[in-house]
Design a protein around this motif. Structure first.
Motif, mmCIF file in Angstrom:
data_model
loop_
_atom_site.group_PDB
_atom_site.id
_atom_site.type_symbol
_atom_site.label_atom_id
_atom_site.label_comp_id
_atom_site.label_asym_id
_atom_site.label_seq_id
_atom_site.Cartn_x
_atom_site.Cartn_y
_atom_site.Cartn_z
ATOM 1 N N LEU A 97 45.526 17.873 46.590
ATOM 2 C CA LEU A 97 44.138 18.047 46.160
ATOM 3 C C LEU A 97 43.636 19.432 46.546
ATOM 4 O O LEU A 97 42.961 20.102 45.749
ATOM 5 C CB LEU A 97 43.251 16.972 46.784
ATOM 6 N N GLU A 98 43.955 19.883 47.757
ATOM 7 C CA GLU A 98 43.566 21.224 48.176
ATOM 8 C C GLU A 98 44.133 22.274 47.224
ATOM 9 O O GLU A 98 43.419 23.191 46.797
ATOM 10 C CB GLU A 98 44.073 21.496 49.591
ATOM 11 N N PHE B 47 40.778 36.109 47.953
ATOM 12 C CA PHE B 47 41.255 34.770 47.634
ATOM 13 C C PHE B 47 41.477 33.887 48.864
ATOM 14 O O PHE B 47 41.420 32.672 48.759
ATOM 15 C CB PHE B 47 42.557 34.855 46.832
ATOM 16 N N ARG B 48 41.739 34.487 50.007
ATOM 17 C CA ARG B 48 42.059 33.693 51.191
ATOM 18 C C ARG B 48 40.920 32.759 51.574
ATOM 19 O O ARG B 48 41.149 31.641 52.017
ATOM 20 C CB ARG B 48 42.405 34.624 52.359
ATOM 21 N N ARG B 49 39.699 33.209 51.401
ATOM 22 C CA ARG B 49 38.570 32.356 51.766
ATOM 23 C C ARG B 49 38.484 31.125 50.874
ATOM 24 O O ARG B 49 37.977 30.075 51.294
ATOM 25 C CB ARG B 49 37.263 33.147 51.734
ATOM 26 N N TYR B 50 38.971 31.243 49.645
ATOM 27 C CA TYR B 50 38.944 30.080 48.760
ATOM 28 C C TYR B 50 39.988 29.046 49.172
ATOM 29 O O TYR B 50 39.820 27.858 48.920
ATOM 30 C CB TYR B 50 39.152 30.517 47.316
ATOM 31 N N SER C 266 38.842 25.352 49.923
ATOM 32 C CA SER C 266 39.501 24.241 49.223
ATOM 33 C C SER C 266 39.936 23.161 50.195
ATOM 34 O O SER C 266 39.866 21.967 49.877
ATOM 35 C CB SER C 266 40.705 24.764 48.431
ATOM 36 N N GLU C 267 40.388 23.554 51.365
ATOM 37 C CA GLU C 267 40.766 22.556 52.368
ATOM 38 C C GLU C 267 39.549 21.743 52.788
ATOM 39 O O GLU C 267 39.605 20.506 52.885
ATOM 40 C CB GLU C 267 41.391 23.244 53.581
ATOM 41 N N TYR D 51 42.009 24.793 44.827
ATOM 42 C CA TYR D 51 42.221 26.235 44.939
ATOM 43 C C TYR D 51 42.563 26.839 43.574
ATOM 44 O O TYR D 51 42.013 27.876 43.178
ATOM 45 C CB TYR D 51 43.330 26.521 45.941
ATOM 46 N N GLU D 52 43.452 26.163 42.852
ATOM 47 C CA GLU D 52 43.839 26.660 41.531
ATOM 48 C C GLU D 52 42.649 26.672 40.580
ATOM 49 O O GLU D 52 42.476 27.604 39.789
ATOM 50 C CB GLU D 52 44.970 25.804 40.971
ATOM 51 N N GLU D 53 41.817 25.628 40.641
ATOM 52 C CA GLU D 53 40.633 25.583 39.789
ATOM 53 C C GLU D 53 39.689 26.743 40.102
ATOM 54 O O GLU D 53 39.199 27.436 39.200
ATOM 55 C CB GLU D 53 39.887 24.262 39.989
#
Length: 715
Positions: free
Chosen positions: A84-85, A685-688, A692-693, A89-91
């Motif tokens: 799910l994470e 991107f790292r923050r996303y 996401s987690e 993230y991909e979304e």
């Protein structure tokens, strides 16, 4: 418990259940208790059994073992939610146009902008001479600068007045202690000059060789001194220009609108002062008006006069005054835009032919255009709930005003309006790939607080939503420092809306959405209004059918994390899950310690607990001190080891004590970014990934872990 057993306790066996992450699925780490008495000057004492988790150097093996054990516990507990994470993230990332760029602005003959390249985490700052068809000159490629580093940030960067030399400040740790460096833009040479231990705030003098900067105290990180550096000389020889002796003040430095002055500004929660010098010969800085308690002012200069925003003379919502260029006291100020009880003046921008005033009325932002001929008009808004503000207006000799506009359904937009003709140009709307704003609805409602005050709330949800009391909802707020939380577009939230959730922003007291009184009624001895407003908004929205009582999530960070800790103690059964990032939860102990960064600056925000009345009031709501034997909601708490604003040990101690007292069965996870500061890990991107987690944890607790992005809202 020793470090070895701490780590062993995080070797876990997972079991699947509904929700997937269950508190019974693993055994969390157990931090050792070590008695420690925290004393106040008036004789009060408290035992803090987890005080030992504080290590200013971040090297204590036992402390690090505990944080690593909590991370290992979180890793194991969250393992079933990894798919799910990843999907979230991909979304989120799929909506981001990777090769995006900012709107260029012109300054001294060059067009400046920042751009991203596909797959890169950091921006490239560049410029072109004369027009945007000219060859690109890269000022800073932050991707190359950050290579091999776990954290990297470029703060301020400024080009000298002759357009030839670049100065910038960078931080490779995340503690907001920057190093200033220099580059010759004609040759590409990076000079040997380096100035460590500074804030990211720099200003060039007109000679193109002298740079003014703000030096930090190495322990408290307070901005304490303004110095000037001459290129080619050692930083150790830099001349002290000004030193602030009162440690309740922040400090900054800037150039005036017309570039004629360099100004040093100092500001506390309730007072401010400016001293300025000619940019052509900045040897003597003269005070514009001596500081007075409860008098704030910010000034800018154009057309031979100062224009000043101030709350002087009882102007609680601020007013604008003017003063001659040689002004040295408030006696020389003349009222221009009068104070109004129903309009809060937030700021202004000066132009040759008009002045743009940023205001708030009824909880919403607006821009008022005041022309030299006395005519006035407002920049139009298109939605019932939105955010509008001044954008980058680098030149004053133009009839064009740039402003930003956004809402919970409209991505960030930059417009340009011609004040003379009324023509409006759309310069850029942030691209959000695959997003259709017509599929979503935003609205503004008012919730009633327990004392009868009406609190504005901004809402967004997907079309088709039924207000039937069945939906899940995420409610966000901040509510401190007079910082207003405006209804701006939030790309990651779209993934929640597409799963049927409602997203709500509670504009609670402590911000300034409804003017200065809104702030005053949410600080010091009125701070609890912030917490009860949030709870009352939740109850009102549930009552109106926007969410099910057992499907409400709450989210806040930093001072908003204090809010989360307070509502968890005060109304734990009102929330299914609480998300808290870098939370300020150990209020009394932190505010008793002036060596901790920011403490002394904030006595007028929270109170000084060295005084018993403030101590008692702060102690009555401090989340760490008010944890009790009761059932708490599921929680996801995050922090950064190198955070300089809310030290990592506050949430670490909070979690350790919470694990002792929590009588419930809901999971509590604690994630520490071991290489990050207050804003989390660096990079686009790292923050996303981190977000996401956290979202995966929340969706699981709300029963939406298996919901696809096409779920029908409220069904």
């Amino acid at each position: 418990m020793n470090p070895t057993s701490l780590l062993l306790s995080a070797v876990l066996t997972m079991t699947l259940s509904t929700p997937t992450v269950a508190a019974t699925a693993a055994t969390p780490p157990d931090a050792a208790k070590k008695p420690h008495v925290v004393k106040a000057p008036h004789g009060a004492q408290r035992n803090d059994e987890y005080y030992w988790l504080r290590d200013d150097k971040r090297t204590n093996p036992e402390m690090l073992a505990y944080l690593n054990a909590e991370n290992a516990y979180t890793d194991a507990l969250m393992a079933p939610l990894k798919p799910l994470e990843n999907k979230l993230y991909e979304e989120i990332v799929s909506r981001i146009k990777q090769d995006d760029s900012s709107v260029p602005y012109r300054e001294r003959g060059y067009y400046y902008y920042s751009r991203f390249e596909t797959g890169q985490d950091y921006p490239i700052h560049a410029r072109r001479s004369g027009n945007m068809d000219a060859p690109e000159q890269v000022l800073l490629d932050v991707n190359a600068m950050a290579k091999g580093k776990d954290y990297f940030s470029v703060g301020d960067f400024e080009v000298s007045q002759d357009n030839q030399i670049l100065a910038w400040a960078d931080d490779a740790v995340g503690r907001r202690q920057y190093i200033i460096r220099f580059k010759n833009l004609a040759t590409g040479e990076v000079y040997a000059d380096e100035i460590p231990g500074v804030s990211p705030n720099i200003v060039w003098a007109d000679d193109n060789r002298t740079l003014f900067y703000v030096e930090n105290d190495p322990e408290t990180l307070l901005t304490v001194r303004v110095k000037k550096h001459v290129l080619g000389t050692p930083a150790s020889k830099d001349v002290l220009v000004y030193e602030e002796k009162d440690d309740s003040f922040y400090m900054s430095i800037d150039r005036s609108r017309d570039d004629k002055y360099i100004c040093i500004g100092v500001e506390s929660t309730v007072s401010s002062e400016m001293r300025c010098a000619p940019a052509a010969n900045p040897d003597k800085f003269v005070v514009l008006a001596p500081r007075e308690r409860d008098v704030e002012y910010q000034a800018d200069h154009l057309d031979g006069r100062w224009v000043i925003r101030t709350n002087a003379d009882g102007a609680a919502n601020f007013k604008l005054v003017t003063a001659p260029s040689d002004a040295t006291s408030r006696k020389q100020w003349k009222d221009w835009v009068p104070h109004r009880e129903d309009v809060f003046v937030e700021g202004f921008e000066l132009f040759d032919g008009f002045t743009a005033v940023a205001e708030r009325s009824d909880g919403l932002e607006r821009l008022r255009l005041m022309k030299k001929d006395g005519k006035e008009e407002f920049v139009k808004a298109d939605e019932p709930a939105y955010a509008m503000g001044l954008s980058v207006n680098s030149e004053h000799d133009t009839p064009w005003l740039r402003y930003s506009y956004t809402s919970l359904t409209t991505p960030g937009t930059t417009y340009e309006v011609n004040v003379d003709t009324g023509e409006r140009k759309l310069l850029k709307r942030d691209p959000v790939l695959g997003y259709d704003p017509e599929k979503y609805v935003t609205e503004r409602v008012w919730a009633t607080a327990r004392d009868g005050v009406k609190v504005p709330v901004s809402l967004v949800y997907k079309k088709g939503f039924e207000k039937n009391g069945k939906a899940a909802m995420l409610q966000y707020a901040y509510g401190s420092y007079g910082s207003s939380t405006d209804p701006r577009f939030n790309g990651p939230v779209v993934s929640l809306l597409d799963r049927g959730m409602v997203y709500a922003i509670a504009h609670i007291r402590g911000g300034q959405e409804m003017g200065r009184k809104w702030y005053d009624d949410g600080k010091l001895f009125h701070k609890k209004n912030t917490f009860t407003d949030f709870i009352d908004v939740t109850d009102d929205l549930v009552k109106q059918g926007y969410a099910a009582k057992d499907r409400v999530a709450a989210y806040g960070g930093s001072a908003g994390g204090l809010l989360m800790g307070a509502i968890a103690n005060m109304a734990p059964d009102h929330y299914r899950v609480i998300l808290s990032q870098v939370p300020f939860v150990d209020v009394v102990t932190t505010m008793l310690d002036p060596s901790i960064p920011l403490t002394t600056n904030e006595y007028d925000e929270w109170g000084n607990p060295e005084k018993k009345d403030y101590y008692d009031y702060m102690l009555s709501y401090s989340p760490y001190d008010n944890l009790s034997k009761q059932a708490y909601p599921a929680m996801f708490v995050g922090t950064g080891l190198w955070d300089s604003q809310v030290q990592y040990w506050e949430p670490a101690k909070y979690i350790a004590r919470l694990r002792d007292l929590d009588a419930g069965a809901q999971p509590v996870v604690f994630r520490t970014n071991m290489d990050a500061g207050h804003g989390g890990k660096s990079g686009r991107f790292r923050r996303y990934r981190e977000l996401s987690e956290m979202y995966a944890f929340m969706l699981d607790q709300l029963g939406l872990a298996g919901a696809g992005a096409t779920a029908t809202a409220g069904k």
